[in-house]
Design a protein around this motif. Structure first.
Motif, PDB file in Angstrom:
ATOM      1  N   VAL A  46       0.816  -1.206   0.000  1.00 33.71           N
ATOM      2  CA  VAL A  46       0.000   0.000   0.000  1.00 33.71           C
ATOM      3  C   VAL A  46       0.854   1.262   0.000  1.00 33.71           C
ATOM      4  CG1 VAL A  46      -1.984  -1.091   1.095  1.00 33.71           C
ATOM      5  CG2 VAL A  46      -0.155  -0.141   2.525  1.00 33.71           C
ATOM      6  N   ARG A  47       2.128   1.148   0.415  1.00 35.88           N
ATOM      7  CA  ARG A  47       3.022   2.317   0.403  1.00 35.88           C
ATOM      8  C   ARG A  47       3.732   2.475  -0.932  1.00 35.88           C
ATOM      9  NH1 ARG A  47       4.241  -0.396   5.077  1.00 35.88           N
ATOM     10  NH2 ARG A  47       6.173  -1.151   4.127  1.00 35.88           N
ATOM     11  N   GLY A  48       3.533   1.531  -1.824  1.00 32.88           N
ATOM     12  CA  GLY A  48       4.188   1.578  -3.112  1.00 32.88           C
ATOM     13  C   GLY A  48       5.530   0.867  -3.140  1.00 32.88           C
ATOM     14  N   ASP A  49       5.935   0.263  -2.021  1.00 30.46           N
ATOM     15  CA  ASP A  49       7.199  -0.471  -1.995  1.00 30.46           C
ATOM     16  C   ASP A  49       7.055  -1.770  -2.763  1.00 30.46           C
ATOM     17  OD1 ASP A  49       8.385   1.457  -0.421  1.00 30.46           O
ATOM     18  OD2 ASP A  49       7.796   0.483   1.462  1.00 30.46           O
ATOM     19  N   VAL A  50       8.055  -2.076  -3.569  1.00 28.36           N
ATOM     20  CA  VAL A  50       8.029  -3.299  -4.369  1.00 28.36           C
ATOM     21  C   VAL A  50       8.291  -4.504  -3.468  1.00 28.36           C
ATOM     22  CG1 VAL A  50       9.125  -4.559  -6.259  1.00 28.36           C
ATOM     23  CG2 VAL A  50       8.760  -2.089  -6.448  1.00 28.36           C
ATOM     24  N   LEU A  51       7.387  -5.482  -3.515  1.00 28.22           N
ATOM     25  CA  LEU A  51       7.533  -6.705  -2.729  1.00 28.22           C
ATOM     26  C   LEU A  51       8.106  -7.842  -3.550  1.00 28.22           C
ATOM     27  CD1 LEU A  51       4.132  -6.704  -0.781  1.00 28.22           C
ATOM     28  CD2 LEU A  51       6.352  -5.816  -0.023  1.00 28.22           C
ATOM     29  N   ALA A  52       7.775  -7.873  -4.827  1.00 31.32           N
ATOM     30  CA  ALA A  52       8.241  -8.973  -5.668  1.00 31.32           C
ATOM     31  C   ALA A  52       8.131  -8.571  -7.126  1.00 31.32           C
ATOM     32  CB  ALA A  52       7.418 -10.231  -5.405  1.00 31.32           C
ATOM     33  N   THR A  53       9.012  -9.091  -7.939  1.00 26.70           N
ATOM     34  CA  THR A  53       8.960  -8.885  -9.388  1.00 26.70           C
ATOM     35  C   THR A  53       9.293 -10.197 -10.077  1.00 26.70           C
ATOM     36  OG1 THR A  53      11.301  -8.261  -9.520  1.00 26.70           O
ATOM     37  CG2 THR A  53       9.707  -6.478  -9.191  1.00 26.70           C
ATOM     38  N   GLY A  54       8.781 -10.345 -11.277  1.00 26.59           N
ATOM     39  CA  GLY A  54       9.065 -11.538 -12.050  1.00 26.59           C
ATOM     40  C   GLY A  54       8.443 -11.449 -13.422  1.00 26.59           C
ATOM     41  N   LYS A  55       8.671 -12.477 -14.224  1.00 25.84           N
ATOM     42  CA  LYS A  55       8.115 -12.520 -15.571  1.00 25.84           C
ATOM     43  C   LYS A  55       7.280 -13.775 -15.729  1.00 25.84           C
ATOM     44  CE  LYS A  55      11.676  -9.831 -17.948  1.00 25.84           C
ATOM     45  NZ  LYS A  55      12.660  -9.805 -19.063  1.00 25.84           N
ATOM     46  N   SER A  56       6.275 -13.653 -16.584  1.00 25.79           N
ATOM     47  CA  SER A  56       5.393 -14.785 -16.831  1.00 25.79           C
ATOM     48  C   SER A  56       6.107 -15.823 -17.687  1.00 25.79           C
ATOM     49  CB  SER A  56       4.104 -14.322 -17.524  1.00 25.79           C
ATOM     50  OG  SER A  56       4.416 -13.696 -18.762  1.00 25.79           O
ATOM     51  N   THR A  57       5.698 -17.074 -17.515  1.00 21.80           N
ATOM     52  CA  THR A  57       6.306 -18.178 -18.256  1.00 21.80           C
ATOM     53  C   THR A  57       5.700 -18.243 -19.652  1.00 21.80           C
ATOM     54  OG1 THR A  57       4.658 -19.770 -17.496  1.00 21.80           O
ATOM     55  CG2 THR A  57       6.578 -19.410 -16.081  1.00 21.80           C
ATOM     56  N   GLU A  58       6.127 -19.226 -20.424  1.00 19.23           N
ATOM     57  CA  GLU A  58       5.605 -19.387 -21.783  1.00 19.23           C
ATOM     58  C   GLU A  58       4.126 -19.726 -21.777  1.00 19.23           C
ATOM     59  OE1 GLU A  58       7.053 -24.047 -22.163  1.00 19.23           O
ATOM     60  OE2 GLU A  58       7.876 -22.525 -23.503  1.00 19.23           O
ATOM     61  N   ARG A  59       3.639 -20.190 -20.658  1.00 19.84           N
ATOM     62  CA  ARG A  59       2.209 -20.455 -20.522  1.00 19.84           C
ATOM     63  C   ARG A  59       1.493 -19.281 -19.887  1.00 19.84           C
ATOM     64  NH1 ARG A  59       2.329 -26.281 -17.704  1.00 19.84           N
ATOM     65  NH2 ARG A  59       0.177 -25.638 -17.212  1.00 19.84           N
ATOM     66  N   GLY A  60       2.203 -18.177 -19.705  1.00 21.99           N
ATOM     67  CA  GLY A  60       1.602 -16.967 -19.165  1.00 21.99           C
ATOM     68  C   GLY A  60       1.434 -16.973 -17.655  1.00 21.99           C
ATOM     69  N   GLU A  61       2.049 -17.930 -16.959  1.00 23.52           N
ATOM     70  CA  GLU A  61       1.830 -18.058 -15.523  1.00 23.52           C
ATOM     71  C   GLU A  61       2.927 -17.364 -14.725  1.00 23.52           C
ATOM     72  OE1 GLU A  61       1.727 -22.252 -15.120  1.00 23.52           O
ATOM     73  OE2 GLU A  61      -0.364 -22.455 -15.787  1.00 23.52           O
ATOM     74  N   PHE A  62       2.596 -16.965 -13.511  1.00 24.38           N
ATOM     75  CA  PHE A  62       3.588 -16.409 -12.586  1.00 24.38           C
ATOM     76  C   PHE A  62       3.248 -16.879 -11.173  1.00 24.38           C
ATOM     77  CE2 PHE A  62       0.190 -13.273 -12.866  1.00 24.38           C
ATOM     78  CZ  PHE A  62      -0.056 -12.942 -11.542  1.00 24.38           C
ATOM     79  N   THR A  63       4.280 -16.931 -10.308  1.00 22.85           N
ATOM     80  CA  THR A  63       4.120 -17.418  -8.935  1.00 22.85           C
ATOM     81  C   THR A  63       5.018 -16.625  -8.003  1.00 22.85           C
ATOM     82  OG1 THR A  63       3.645 -19.670  -9.704  1.00 22.85           O
ATOM     83  CG2 THR A  63       4.292 -19.415  -7.389  1.00 22.85           C
ATOM     84  N   PHE A  64       4.467 -16.233  -6.866  1.00 19.21           N
ATOM     85  CA  PHE A  64       5.246 -15.597  -5.809  1.00 19.21           C
ATOM     86  C   PHE A  64       4.948 -16.341  -4.504  1.00 19.21           C
ATOM     87  CE2 PHE A  64       4.278 -12.270  -8.895  1.00 19.21           C
ATOM     88  CZ  PHE A  64       5.534 -11.747  -9.154  1.00 19.21           C
ATOM     89  N   GLY A  65       5.984 -16.629  -3.729  1.00 17.96           N
ATOM     90  CA  GLY A  65       5.804 -17.256  -2.426  1.00 17.96           C
ATOM     91  C   GLY A  65       6.270 -16.346  -1.307  1.00 17.96           C
ATOM     92  N   GLU A  66       5.890 -16.700  -0.079  1.00 13.99           N
ATOM     93  CA  GLU A  66       6.345 -15.984   1.118  1.00 13.99           C
ATOM     94  C   GLU A  66       5.990 -14.494   1.093  1.00 13.99           C
ATOM     95  OE1 GLU A  66       7.766 -17.635   3.663  1.00 13.99           O
ATOM     96  OE2 GLU A  66       7.524 -19.476   2.531  1.00 13.99           O
TER      97      GLU A  66
END
Length: 833
Positions: free
Chosen positions: A689-709
């Protein structure tokens, strides 16, 4: 897509110039390295114990050859035991201040020199002096063997190797009289070789230790408490002098007894006063605030009485009650060696696998008590197989108790107190042995004399006139010079007298057993003392950072965040830490429910681990701090963010509940609005909510993305892909579990071109270009650069108007479709150009 994952709390090595990562300091020793170093250590331990027992069967010939009397006979044994007992705490403290490797080499050197000199002695007084020096070296080897093992090997693994140490102790303790008997019975060797026999082993041990033993040395200023060392040595010496001479030189109830006991009490009080004020005490009194150390020390005292009683007096029983040679006397004690060897080895291996040790201590106490009680029933004509069974039972019990009392103590202390704590337990065991040998030896002499007089009186007036048949004053009779009936009386007297010694030792073993019942079991640590000292000694406590894996192959560093709540209530039902001032409470989740099986670690402000616990099924935990002050509690559990909090502990137990924030996952897919096709390589960014980046990544060839923790709460998921319009979605991540989100991207068209001006149609810099949609709304504006280029991206399909200014404005209509228009140039000019 490759992902990078660094475990929480693990510092990675840094490679230099593309090389392999540098080795971390404090790397645990391999099994091969441990066994190489342990070989020299076990040789040294074998030498130390051998020297204490090898002279047992040779003493009558030694004293006779040197022209000594009964007092010399007593002091050849007692002098070495006394020096070993009195110097054990000093060696332990020195091990906390100096190089352990150097100290064990010094102890071995002392032993070698003193042993060679003792073998060359020409008088009993000279022999006693060298036996004192020999005892100092033996005290160092006995204490340092345990300390060095603790520095090399984690407590959880130490049981396996303690079995080897126990087996060595067994062979040397009971094998010593056997070796001494063989040497004494061999005419071309003679008793002097009882002192020489250990020298080659000690020299080999020195060489092996020099090549294989590598321990970290912490450089720091030291101050030896010589006053404390003198006072503890004097107190122990005076106590042993009293035990040795009472009942022989003077009565047990006499002014000498009162004077020596009063002197012992005064010296002990002065020692306690000195230790309470010393900056580097020989025995840190704060250690005894730990209930485990206090109880283990008391148990070791009584185990020492039982153990030495069971080893010292067997040779007299077999030689004087059963008329065996010195060699056979040693052979007949093999059942006890076997029992001790088997139990110490097997218990060590099982403790290593399970991490549990208390059951072995308690079982050992039962077996030692039972074995001594059964041995108290033997007589000179008892069937040998009965005696063998009784000895085996006692040996099994000693093997289970001896090393594990030291092990449970070492598991309770920080690395800087490892030497002192280990030597305290060893000191009390040696003290018990010294007191036991002296007191029980006096009891044996008195009982044998009494039984001989009674037996001779039963034979008639002529036999009674022989008095004590050479047993008075603790003397050793020559059985070969006695007539048959009188010889039988003396043998029966020794058989009954030695049995009484075992019977009187049984209550000491029973007390040791009862004490072990109150020792609190703490699962064994998995870090060695030396490793912990190396890695934590100079490492400040810092917040841990996690590296969270992402489905698209990127990583994000997220600071660990959680909170703890202090409360006034709570009960500790988890596995406790070291004894001291309890800190207890309940580990809870954000919804108020208990978090079972959470791991709790207690850290000192300097970064040293002081204790660990595991919360029970109800979330309850308890750890004990050594003294009042500020400490750091670290809590972690699967599915929750780790939490670290500072707690201030006073003189009373502290109730402190810990609140863990659950960790959650976020998964999703990126698809295009047209055709519902997956979008590969889309950049996904999660912000709080403060605008701080928590995680970044790119989608796979199937368009999927995953973040843990990820922490639960409101976040924004932004998705950006080439050829599509950016998308931002508000997402609420749950307290636990995985939240799924679908990102549907609309195609984004591009309009770009060059603004030119004048008759030469050169690119016009700083021209302002405005894009207006069909409804007359300004969609975007742009200013050209030096090359006159402008551009608009992420446009919807439709009708637009492009207006360029800088010269007289020019407007033009265009239709955007598909990926847009590349090359929509605009020409500006003044009228008349």
């Amino acid at each position: 897509m490759a992902t990078t994952n660094t475990p929480t709390g693990v510092r990675g090595g840094h490679a230099k110039h593309g090389g392999s990562p540098a080795a971390e300091p404090g790397t645990p020793m391999t099994h091969r390295q441990i066994m190489e170093a342990l070989s020299g250590l076990l040789l040294g331990m074998f030498v130390a114990i051998l020297s204490s027992t090898v002279v047992t069967n040779a003493l009558p010939e030694i004293i006779s050859d040197l022209g000594g009397g009964q007092s010399a006979y007593t002091w050849v044994v007692t002098a070495s035991l006394l020096a070993m007992t009195a110097t054990t705490p000093l060696w332990g403290k020195l091990a906390d201040l100096f190089s352990k490797k150097l100290l064990v080499q010094i102890a071995l050197t002392l032993y070698v020199v003193a042993s060679a000199a003792a073998g060359l002695s020409q008088s009993s007084g000279t022999l006693i002096v060298f036996r004192v020096i020999q005892g100092i070296g033996v005290g160092g080897l006995t204490a340092l063997a345990q300390i060095i093992m603790a520095a090399m090997i984690a407590p959880r693994e130490r049981g396996r190797y303690s079995g080897y140490l126990g087996a060595t102790f067994a062979v040397a303790t009971v094998g010593g009289p056997l070796i001494g008997g063989v040497i004494t019975d061999t005419s071309w060797l003679g008793w002097r070789w009882c002192f020489y026999v250990g020298v080659p082993f000690a020299v080999i041990a020195l060489i092996v230790l020099q090549k294989t033993l590598k321990l970290p040395v912490v450089k720091r200023k030291v101050k030896i408490d010589w006053t404390g060392a003198f006072l503890i040595s004097a107190a122990v010496s005076l106590l042993l002098l009293w035990v040795t001479f009472a009942g022989d030189k003077y009565d047990w109830i006499s002014w000498q007894t009162y004077a020596m006991l009063a002197g012992t009490v005064v010296l002990s009080a002065l020692f306690l006063l000195t230790e309470s004020r010393a900056s580097e005490p020989i025995i840190p009194l704060r250690l005894f605030r730990n209930r485990t150390i206090t109880l283990a020390s008391l148990a070791s005292l009584f185990v020492g009485i039982a153990m030495f009683a069971g080893t010292v007096f067997f040779s007299q029983y077999f030689q004087l009650a059963r008329d065996k040679s010195p060699t056979m006397s040693g052979v007949m004690t093999i059942p006890m060696i076997g029992g001790l060897f088997l139990s110490s080895t097997v218990s060590g291996l099982i403790i290593t696998k399970t991490g549990r040790w208390k059951a072995w201590l308690v079982s050992g106490g039962v077996l030692v008590t039972a074995g001594l009680g059964l041995l108290g029933t033997i007589r000179y004509d008892t069937e040998y197989w009965h005696i063998a069974v009784f000895m085996a039972i006692m040996g099994l019990g000693i093997g289970m108790m001896m090393q594990n009392l030291v092990l449970c103590t070492q598991n309770q202390v920080s690395p800087q107190d490892l030497g002192a704590a280990s030597s305290v337990v060893t000191f009390f065991r040696s003290l018990g042995g010294a007191i036991g040998v002296s007191a029980l030896g006096a009891v044996l002499g008195h009982r044998v004399t009494s039984y001989v007089k009674d037996g001779l009186a039963a034979l008639g007036p002529d036999a009674a006139a022989a008095g004590h048949a050479g047993t008075g004053g603790g003397g050793i009779p020559d059985l070969d010079t006695l007539p048959g009936p009188m010889r039988t009386v003396v043998e029966a007297a020794y058989g009954h007298g030695v049995a009484d010694v075992f019977l009187y030792s049984a209550p000491a073993a029973l007390l040791a057993f009862l004490i072990t019942l109150f020792i609190k079991e703490v699962a064994l640590k998995t870090r060695a003392g030396g490793e912990a000292e190396e890695s934590l000694e100079n490492t400040p406590f810092v917040p841990v950072e996690q590296v969270v894996p992402i489905g698209g192959g990127g990583v994000v560093e997220a600071p660990v965040a959680a909170e703890a709540v202090g409360t006034d209530t709570g009960t500790g039902t988890g596995v406790p830490g070291s004894s001291g001032i309890p800190v207890h409470g309940v580990v809870r989740g954000t919804e108020g429910g208990a978090v079972p099986r959470a791991a709790i670690t207690l850290i000192s402000p300097a970064g040293r681990q002081l204790g660990r616990a595991v919360a029970g099924d109800d979330g309850g935990y308890e750890v004990d701090v050594p003294e009042s002050g500020s400490y750091v509690l670290i809590a972690s559990a699967d599915g929750f963010q780790p939490q670290a909090a500072t707690v201030a502990v006073g003189a009373e137990p502290l109730a402190y509940d810990i609140l863990l924030v659950g960790t959650s996952g976020l998964t999703g897919s990126v698809r295009s609005e047209e055709g519902d096709m997956p979008v590969e390589g889309a950049m996904v960014i999660v912000t709080d909510v403060r605008g701080d980046v928590l995680a970044t990544g790119k989608s796979t060839e199937r368009g999927e993305f995953t973040f843990g923790e990820l922490l639960p709460g409101s976040v924004t998921v932004a998705v950006n892909a080439s050829g599509f319009r950016p998308l931002a979605l508000p997402v609420e991540i749950g307290a636990q579990g995985v939240t799924h989100v679908e990102a549907v991207l609309r195609s984004g068209a591009l309009v770009q071109g060059t603004v030119r001006a004048g008759a030469a149609r050169r690119p016009l810099p700083d021209a302002r270009v405005t894009l207006i949609d069909a409804a007359g709304n300004v969609v975007a504006t742009a200013t050209t650069g030096d090359d006159g280029v402008y551009g608009f991206a992420d446009l919807d399909a439709g009708e637009y108007t492009v207006i360029a200014t800088g010269y007289p404005p020019v407007a033009g209509a265009l239709t955007v479709a598909g990926h847009g228009i590349d090359g929509h140039d605009v020409e500006l000019m003044h009228p008349g150009d």
